[in-house]
Design a protein around this motif. Structure first.
Motif, PDB file in Angstrom:
ATOM      1  N   GLU A  20      90.076   2.447  47.285  1.00 44.94           N
ATOM      2  CA  GLU A  20      89.397   1.821  46.141  1.00 44.94           C
ATOM      3  C   GLU A  20      88.677   0.526  46.534  1.00 44.94           C
ATOM      4  O   GLU A  20      87.492   0.380  46.237  1.00 44.94           O
ATOM      5  N   PRO A  21      89.352  -0.394  47.235  1.00 45.75           N
ATOM      6  CA  PRO A  21      88.600  -1.599  47.664  1.00 45.75           C
ATOM      7  C   PRO A  21      87.508  -1.282  48.689  1.00 45.75           C
ATOM      8  O   PRO A  21      86.475  -1.960  48.724  1.00 45.75           O
ATOM      9  N   HIS A  22      87.733  -0.254  49.500  1.00 42.21           N
ATOM     10  CA  HIS A  22      86.735   0.141  50.499  1.00 42.21           C
ATOM     11  C   HIS A  22      85.453   0.637  49.820  1.00 42.21           C
ATOM     12  O   HIS A  22      84.345   0.207  50.177  1.00 42.21           O
ATOM     13  N   LEU A  23      85.616   1.513  48.831  1.00 41.29           N
ATOM     14  CA  LEU A  23      84.439   2.034  48.122  1.00 41.29           C
ATOM     15  C   LEU A  23      83.755   0.904  47.370  1.00 41.29           C
ATOM     16  O   LEU A  23      82.514   0.835  47.338  1.00 41.29           O
ATOM     17  N   ALA A  24      84.546   0.006  46.810  1.00 38.37           N
ATOM     18  CA  ALA A  24      83.970  -1.127  46.077  1.00 38.37           C
ATOM     19  C   ALA A  24      83.157  -2.021  47.018  1.00 38.37           C
ATOM     20  O   ALA A  24      82.059  -2.467  46.667  1.00 38.37           O
ATOM     21  N   LEU A  25      83.690  -2.243  48.221  1.00 37.81           N
ATOM     22  CA  LEU A  25      82.954  -3.049  49.212  1.00 37.81           C
ATOM     23  C   LEU A  25      81.612  -2.390  49.541  1.00 37.81           C
ATOM     24  O   LEU A  25      80.565  -3.049  49.553  1.00 37.81           O
ATOM     25  N   GLU A  26      81.650  -1.093  49.793  1.00 39.12           N
ATOM     26  CA  GLU A  26      80.405  -0.398  50.137  1.00 39.12           C
ATOM     27  C   GLU A  26      79.411  -0.449  48.977  1.00 39.12           C
ATOM     28  O   GLU A  26      78.205  -0.615  49.178  1.00 39.12           O
ATOM     29  N   GLU A  27      79.929  -0.293  47.761  1.00 37.43           N
ATOM     30  CA  GLU A  27      79.030  -0.262  46.605  1.00 37.43           C
ATOM     31  C   GLU A  27      78.461  -1.653  46.289  1.00 37.43           C
ATOM     32  O   GLU A  27      77.406  -1.778  45.678  1.00 37.43           O
ATOM     33  N   ARG A  28      79.161  -2.681  46.745  1.00 45.73           N
ATOM     34  CA  ARG A  28      78.708  -4.056  46.520  1.00 45.73           C
ATOM     35  C   ARG A  28      77.725  -4.503  47.598  1.00 45.73           C
ATOM     36  O   ARG A  28      76.890  -5.359  47.369  1.00 45.73           O
ATOM     37  N   THR A  29      77.841  -3.938  48.801  1.00 43.52           N
ATOM     38  CA  THR A  29      77.088  -4.470  49.944  1.00 43.52           C
ATOM     39  C   THR A  29      76.131  -3.444  50.562  1.00 43.52           C
ATOM     40  O   THR A  29      74.936  -3.699  50.664  1.00 43.52           O
ATOM     41  N   ILE A  30      76.668  -2.299  50.965  1.00 46.08           N
ATOM     42  CA  ILE A  30      75.882  -1.320  51.712  1.00 46.08           C
ATOM     43  C   ILE A  30      74.868  -0.600  50.807  1.00 46.08           C
ATOM     44  O   ILE A  30      73.688  -0.487  51.145  1.00 46.08           O
ATOM     45  N   ILE A  31      75.362  -0.143  49.654  1.00 48.64           N
ATOM     46  CA  ILE A  31      74.498   0.633  48.757  1.00 48.64           C
ATOM     47  C   ILE A  31      73.290  -0.195  48.297  1.00 48.64           C
ATOM     48  O   ILE A  31      72.154   0.297  48.363  1.00 48.64           O
ATOM     49  N   PRO A  32      73.484  -1.446  47.861  1.00 54.71           N
ATOM     50  CA  PRO A  32      72.301  -2.241  47.479  1.00 54.71           C
ATOM     51  C   PRO A  32      71.324  -2.438  48.648  1.00 54.71           C
ATOM     52  O   PRO A  32      70.104  -2.457  48.443  1.00 54.71           O
ATOM     53  N   ALA A  33      71.868  -2.569  49.880  1.00 50.84           N
ATOM     54  CA  ALA A  33      70.974  -2.722  51.042  1.00 50.84           C
ATOM     55  C   ALA A  33      70.153  -1.457  51.266  1.00 50.84           C
ATOM     56  O   ALA A  33      68.970  -1.521  51.619  1.00 50.84           O
ATOM     57  N   LEU A  34      70.774  -0.309  51.037  1.00 51.18           N
ATOM     58  CA  LEU A  34      70.035   0.951  51.178  1.00 51.18           C
ATOM     59  C   LEU A  34      68.986   1.095  50.078  1.00 51.18           C
ATOM     60  O   LEU A  34      67.869   1.538  50.322  1.00 51.18           O
ATOM     61  N   ARG A  35      69.385   0.685  48.874  1.00 50.19           N
ATOM     62  CA  ARG A  35      68.467   0.787  47.735  1.00 50.19           C
ATOM     63  C   ARG A  35      67.235  -0.092  47.947  1.00 50.19           C
ATOM     64  O   ARG A  35      66.148   0.222  47.460  1.00 50.19           O
ATOM     65  N   ALA A  36      67.412  -1.179  48.685  1.00 55.10           N
ATOM     66  CA  ALA A  36      66.311  -2.122  48.912  1.00 55.10           C
ATOM     67  C   ALA A  36      65.352  -1.651  50.011  1.00 55.10           C
ATOM     68  O   ALA A  36      64.278  -2.235  50.177  1.00 55.10           O
ATOM     69  N   LEU A  37      65.738  -0.609  50.748  1.00 54.54           N
ATOM     70  CA  LEU A  37      64.846  -0.119  51.812  1.00 54.54           C
ATOM     71  C   LEU A  37      63.605   0.526  51.201  1.00 54.54           C
ATOM     72  O   LEU A  37      63.671   1.093  50.116  1.00 54.54           O
ATOM     73  N   PRO A  38      62.488   0.470  51.916  1.00 59.27           N
ATOM     74  CA  PRO A  38      61.300   1.200  51.445  1.00 59.27           C
ATOM     75  C   PRO A  38      61.621   2.686  51.282  1.00 59.27           C
ATOM     76  O   PRO A  38      62.447   3.227  52.019  1.00 59.27           O
ATOM     77  N   GLU A  39      60.957   3.295  50.328  1.00 59.89           N
ATOM     78  CA  GLU A  39      61.212   4.697  49.984  1.00 59.89           C
ATOM     79  C   GLU A  39      61.164   5.609  51.225  1.00 59.89           C
ATOM     80  O   GLU A  39      62.007   6.478  51.409  1.00 59.89           O
ATOM     81  N   ALA A  40      60.173   5.378  52.091  1.00 59.36           N
ATOM     82  CA  ALA A  40      60.006   6.250  53.264  1.00 59.36           C
ATOM     83  C   ALA A  40      61.216   6.143  54.198  1.00 59.36           C
ATOM     84  O   ALA A  40      61.665   7.131  54.773  1.00 59.36           O
ATOM     85  N   GLU A  41      61.743   4.923  54.312  1.00 64.07           N
ATOM     86  CA  GLU A  41      62.909   4.715  55.177  1.00 64.07           C
ATOM     87  C   GLU A  41      64.142   5.397  54.590  1.00 64.07           C
ATOM     88  O   GLU A  41      64.963   5.978  55.307  1.00 64.07           O
ATOM     89  N   GLN A  42      64.275   5.323  53.267  1.00 68.58           N
ATOM     90  CA  GLN A  42      65.388   6.011  52.603  1.00 68.58           C
ATOM     91  C   GLN A  42      65.302   7.512  52.838  1.00 68.58           C
ATOM     92  O   GLN A  42      66.310   8.175  53.101  1.00 68.58           O
ATOM     93  N   GLN A  43      64.089   8.047  52.751  1.00 65.44           N
ATOM     94  CA  GLN A  43      63.926   9.492  52.955  1.00 65.44           C
ATOM     95  C   GLN A  43      64.234   9.882  54.389  1.00 65.44           C
ATOM     96  O   GLN A  43      64.841  10.927  54.645  1.00 65.44           O
ATOM     97  N   ALA A  44      63.832   9.045  55.332  1.00 62.11           N
ATOM     98  CA  ALA A  44      64.110   9.330  56.738  1.00 62.11           C
ATOM     99  C   ALA A  44      65.612   9.329  56.988  1.00 62.11           C
ATOM    100  O   ALA A  44      66.143  10.169  57.735  1.00 62.11           O
TER     101      ALA A  44
END
Ligand SMILES: [Fe+2]
Ligand SMILES: [Fe+2]
Length: 191
Positions: free
Chosen positions: A143-167
């Motif tokens: 639970e804390p692991h998923l929360a950490l990822e959702e707080r840090t990693i997921i927003p960083a991925l969301r901020a990537l340009p669309e083309a980079e996300q698709q790649a």
């Protein structure tokens, strides 16, 4: 017995989403669902043996196979791409990878007890307590692991340009295809 049957309702396997963030969030939802399923199974004394065995098999397979695919996506595809962008993100990536290694014993414990129950569902009274403990221990880690990822990693991925996300999504698909095809063809042994 319906309450065990209802566990299986969530097990439909829709096509994985094409959107990178959606895919990872869907994986996290599945982790929560299977932890909850393991917890309910632990208290399902009195349910039909066939249903206990089938549900234990679903829990075993999820934590033995599917979870490691999600972890590999994060360690082998997400982490290299996000590395070196900011100290805070690097710290989050390092914590994520350390967690993955440190969770292995708790995952193995849950897989072992689910496998035992799958083989011998009539032992539910004895195995239920161990399953409850194993699933609670893993939940406490995840639970804390998923929360950490959702707080840090997921927003960083969301901020990537669309083309980079698709790649990245394509790289993930390719990694999974290779991971699944090599052993099936037996090419590793043949070499
Ligand atoms: Fe993770
Ligand atoms: Fe994750």
């Amino acid at each position: 017995v319906h309450f065990v049957g209802s566990m299986l309702v969530t097990l439909g396997r829709p096509r994985p989403p094409d959107d990178l963030v959606e895919l990872l969030v869907a994986c996290h939802e599945r982790i929560h669902r299977f932890l909850a399923m393991a917890h309910r199974l632990a208290g399902a004394d009195g349910a039909a043996e066939a249903e206990l065995a089938a549900t234990a098999g679903q829990v075993r397979r999820y934590f033995a196979e599917s979870l490691s695919q999600h972890i590999a996506d994060e360690d082998l595809v997400v982490s290299p791409l996000l590395a070196g962008r900011s100290p805070a993100l690097d710290a989050a990536l390092a914590a994520m990878s350390t967690d993955h290694v440190e969770h292995a014993d708790a995952v193995a414990r849950l897989v072992a007890v689910a496998a035992a129950l799958e083989r011998e569902p009539r032992q539910i009274a004895a195995l239920g307590a161990e399953l409850a403990a194993a699933s609670a221990a893993l939940r406490g880690l995840l639970e804390p692991h998923l929360a950490l990822e959702e707080r840090t990693i997921i927003p960083a991925l969301r901020a990537l340009p669309e083309a980079e996300q698709q790649a990245l999504r394509a790289a993930m698909r390719e990694r999974r295809t290779n991971a699944l095809t090599v052993p099936r063809r037996g090419t590793v042994a043949a070499r």
